[in-house]
Design a protein around this motif. Structure first.
Motif, short mmCIF file in Angstrom:
data_model
loop_
_atom_site.label_atom_id
_atom_site.label_comp_id
_atom_site.label_asym_id
_atom_site.label_seq_id
_atom_site.Cartn_x
_atom_site.Cartn_y
_atom_site.Cartn_z
N PHE A 22 50.32 42.38 36.35
CA PHE A 22 49.09 43.14 36.07
C PHE A 22 48.08 42.98 37.21
O PHE A 22 48.28 42.15 38.11
CB PHE A 22 48.48 42.69 34.72
N ASP A 23 47.03 43.78 37.13
CA ASP A 23 45.96 43.77 38.16
C ASP A 23 46.51 44.05 39.56
O ASP A 23 46.46 43.21 40.46
CB ASP A 23 45.17 42.45 38.14
N TYR A 24 47.02 45.25 39.73
CA TYR A 24 47.58 45.70 41.00
C TYR A 24 46.49 46.20 41.95
O TYR A 24 45.42 46.63 41.50
CB TYR A 24 48.55 46.86 40.75
N PRO A 25 46.78 46.23 43.26
CA PRO A 25 45.82 46.83 44.20
C PRO A 25 45.57 48.30 43.82
O PRO A 25 46.51 49.04 43.53
CB PRO A 25 46.53 46.74 45.55
N ALA A 26 44.30 48.70 43.86
CA ALA A 26 43.92 50.06 43.44
C ALA A 26 44.61 51.13 44.30
O ALA A 26 44.98 52.19 43.80
CB ALA A 26 42.41 50.21 43.51
N ASN B 8 38.86 47.19 38.35
CA ASN B 8 38.33 45.87 37.99
C ASN B 8 37.01 45.59 38.71
O ASN B 8 36.65 46.30 39.66
CB ASN B 8 39.35 44.77 38.34
N GLU B 9 36.33 44.54 38.25
CA GLU B 9 35.02 44.21 38.82
C GLU B 9 35.10 43.83 40.30
O GLU B 9 34.12 43.95 41.03
CB GLU B 9 34.37 43.06 38.01
N ASP B 10 36.29 43.38 40.76
CA ASP B 10 36.42 43.00 42.18
C ASP B 10 36.42 44.22 43.10
O ASP B 10 36.32 44.09 44.32
CB ASP B 10 37.67 42.16 42.41
N LYS C 277 38.77 45.96 44.02
CA LYS C 277 40.01 46.06 44.80
C LYS C 277 41.23 46.33 43.94
O LYS C 277 42.21 46.90 44.40
CB LYS C 277 40.27 44.74 45.56
N THR C 278 41.19 45.83 42.69
CA THR C 278 42.36 45.92 41.82
C THR C 278 42.06 46.78 40.59
O THR C 278 40.90 46.99 40.24
CB THR C 278 42.84 44.52 41.36
N VAL C 279 43.14 47.26 39.96
CA VAL C 279 42.99 48.05 38.74
C VAL C 279 43.74 47.37 37.60
O VAL C 279 44.67 46.58 37.83
CB VAL C 279 43.53 49.50 38.92
N ARG C 280 43.34 47.72 36.38
CA ARG C 280 43.96 47.12 35.19
C ARG C 280 45.29 47.80 34.86
O ARG C 280 45.45 48.44 33.83
CB ARG C 280 43.00 47.18 34.00
N ALA C 281 46.21 47.68 35.80
CA ALA C 281 47.55 48.26 35.64
C ALA C 281 48.50 47.16 35.19
O ALA C 281 48.22 45.98 35.38
CB ALA C 281 48.02 48.83 36.97
N MET C 282 49.61 47.57 34.59
CA MET C 282 50.67 46.61 34.25
C MET C 282 52.03 47.26 34.44
O MET C 282 52.21 48.44 34.19
CB MET C 282 50.51 46.13 32.81
N ASP C 283 52.99 46.47 34.89
CA ASP C 283 54.38 46.90 34.97
C ASP C 283 55.22 45.85 34.27
O ASP C 283 55.01 44.64 34.48
CB ASP C 283 54.87 47.03 36.42
#
Length: 477
Positions: free
Chosen positions: A368-372, A382-384, A386-392
């Protein structure tokens, strides 16, 4: 006299004085023993004819592939290999099959040959088992969502939007391809087309499913999707089926819980209901593995793989942590990976995903939390920044099987992401409306159904888990 299926007859424990069955001849030997199959089970029923009293003209018509209607007595079998058999009293040939011309003779055929005869390939054990499992998995998908309060939604097959931003779509047009109308800019004038705009076959029902989730709460799609990618690999189809649930008020951890529970349920369903087919396909795979070099053989049998998923908790690991593990692992340091892991932001390949599942964690993994910048525009930033709330979800043997995310519910953030990717707001005005009127956290995932069928059946080529594969240069049947 009652008409039975072969499956029903093979489960009988008592003799039955009168039974009736219809099916196709698999083999006929010694002018006496017919192996009959009707598709209801992997196993054949033996039908014993008295060749001395049966007309020779009829006996000659009992050939592989012929359709028969048989009446007789179900008795305990005298021979090995079956518990019961039918002593034939009446036999009618419903449809002849010319033994000189019938392609599916009782011998080993290559999968390439069977793809050329895809209309007959379910008359083999392998393909009848695969397609029964495909049917059972479809039922399990609908049953799971129905039992969990989801509504089934039919999303449009013809669409004006590209959900993934991937571009490779099949155009749907009624314009004269040789002489299309041209607008003032010298481009094709799609306002003159059937729908008054440019339209394509859908690559995903996700965006439309989100609209229904934001009013019905929990919905799912399960339908055909299309991709015009000129890819001739064993993992790609131009027409395939997607399962896409979308749930309002659900965040990323909830999405992971749903996907894990769903995957375990459907795998468990076929283990309970389709064991004969799975046992047969497991044996097929074991025989195939013996011909491979040791390094290429699987550590687990087919059923062990299914149980590996059902019995283990899925390990949840951030993309950043996974990159650190991969960067420092032996295969990477010794340059064994085909695609070396050098820096954060790299898109993972199936070799990396399989290493995490099979060698490092030894259980299914959810990253989870992959680069956008390697994920789609609709995923929640996400708040950073840089990353998005993705999951694989990663499985043994194949790597990624499910991809999902928490969706971006903030209007301004979504507009910025669309602008950065040159996606016009007017094209997805209705999608943006969801963020204007009662927006809320919501999430969903996508599962390519054929990938699931491949995992369950152990088939190595995606063309062998769909009835009539559509691939570049191939639209037969």
């Amino acid at each position: 006299m009652q008409l039975y299926s072969v499956s029903q007859l093979l489960k009988q424990e008592n003799k039955l004085p009168e039974v009736e069955v219809k099916g196709w001849v698999r083999t006929f030997r010694a002018n006496r023993f017919i192996a009959l199959n009707d598709g209801s089970t992997l196993n054949n029923i033996q039908c014993v004819v008295d060749f001395e009293t049966m007309e020779e003209a009829v006996l000659k018509r009992i050939t592989t592939g012929a359709a028969l209607h048989i009446k007789g007595e179900l008795v305990e079998s005298q021979g090995k290999g079956q518990a019961v058999e039918i002593i034939v009293s009446e036999l009618e040939v419903l449809g002849d099959s010319d033994p000189e011309a019938y392609p599916i003779q009782p011998k080993k055929h290559s999968f390439e040959f069977l793809r050329e005869h895809a209309h007959l390939r379910t008359r083999t054990n392998t393909f009848s088992a695969v397609m029964r499992l495909r049917s059972a998995l479809s039922y399990a998908v609908h049953k799971y969502f129905n039992d969990h309060g989801f509504y089934y939604m039919h999303t449009p097959i013809i669409t004006g939007s590209d959900a993934e931003g991937a571009g490779e779509m099949f155009k749907v047009t009624k314009l004269d391809v040789k002489n299309p109308p041209i607008n003032g800019n010298g481009k094709v004038d799609y306002s003159k087309d059937f729908f008054g705009k440019e339209t394509n076959l859908t690559v995903s029902g996700q965006l439309e499913a989100e609209t229904y989730a934001m009013s019905l709460g929990k919905v799912y799609t399960f339908g055909p999707t299309f991709r015009a990618e000129n890819s001739n690999t064993s993992r790609h189809l131009s027409e395939f089926w997607m399962i896409e649930p979308e749930v309002a008020f659900m965040d990323l951890p909830g999405n992971m819980d749903l996907a894990e529970d769903f995957m375990k349920y459907v795998l468990n369903y076929v283990l309970e209901h389709n064991r004969d087919d799975l046992d047969f396909l497991e044996q097929r795979l074991l025989n195939e593995e013996k011909t491979k070099p040791q390094a290429e053989r699987s550590d687990m049998s087919l059923i062990e793989k299914l149980k590996f998923v059902i019995d283990n908790n899925f390990k949840r690991v951030s993309y950043t942590e996974a990159i650190d593990i991969l960067r420092n692992c032996k295969p990477n340091k010794k340059k064994k990976f085909k695609f070396p892991i050098e820096e954060w932001g790299t898109d993972l390949q199936s070799e990396h995903e399989r290493y995490l599942v099979e060698k490092h964690f030894k259980c299914p993994v959810i990253l989870f939390d992959y680069p956008a910048n390697i994920k789609a525009f609709y995923m929640r930033l996400n708040e950073d920044g840089k990353t998005v709330r993705a999951m694989d979800i990663l499985f043994p043997g194949i790597g990624e099987i499910v991809g999902g995310s928490q969706r971006e519910e903030r209007l301004e953030v979504l507009k910025e992401k669309m602008a950065a990717l040159d996606i016009p707001e007017e094209e997805l005005w209705w999608y943006l409306d969801l963020r204007k009127y009662g927006t809320a956290v919501h999430s969903g995932f996508g599962l390519g159904f054929e990938r699931l069928v491949m995992f369950v059946t152990g088939m190595g080529n995606i063309r062998d888990v769909i009835p009539y594969p559509r691939t570049p240069q191939n639209a037969e049947f």
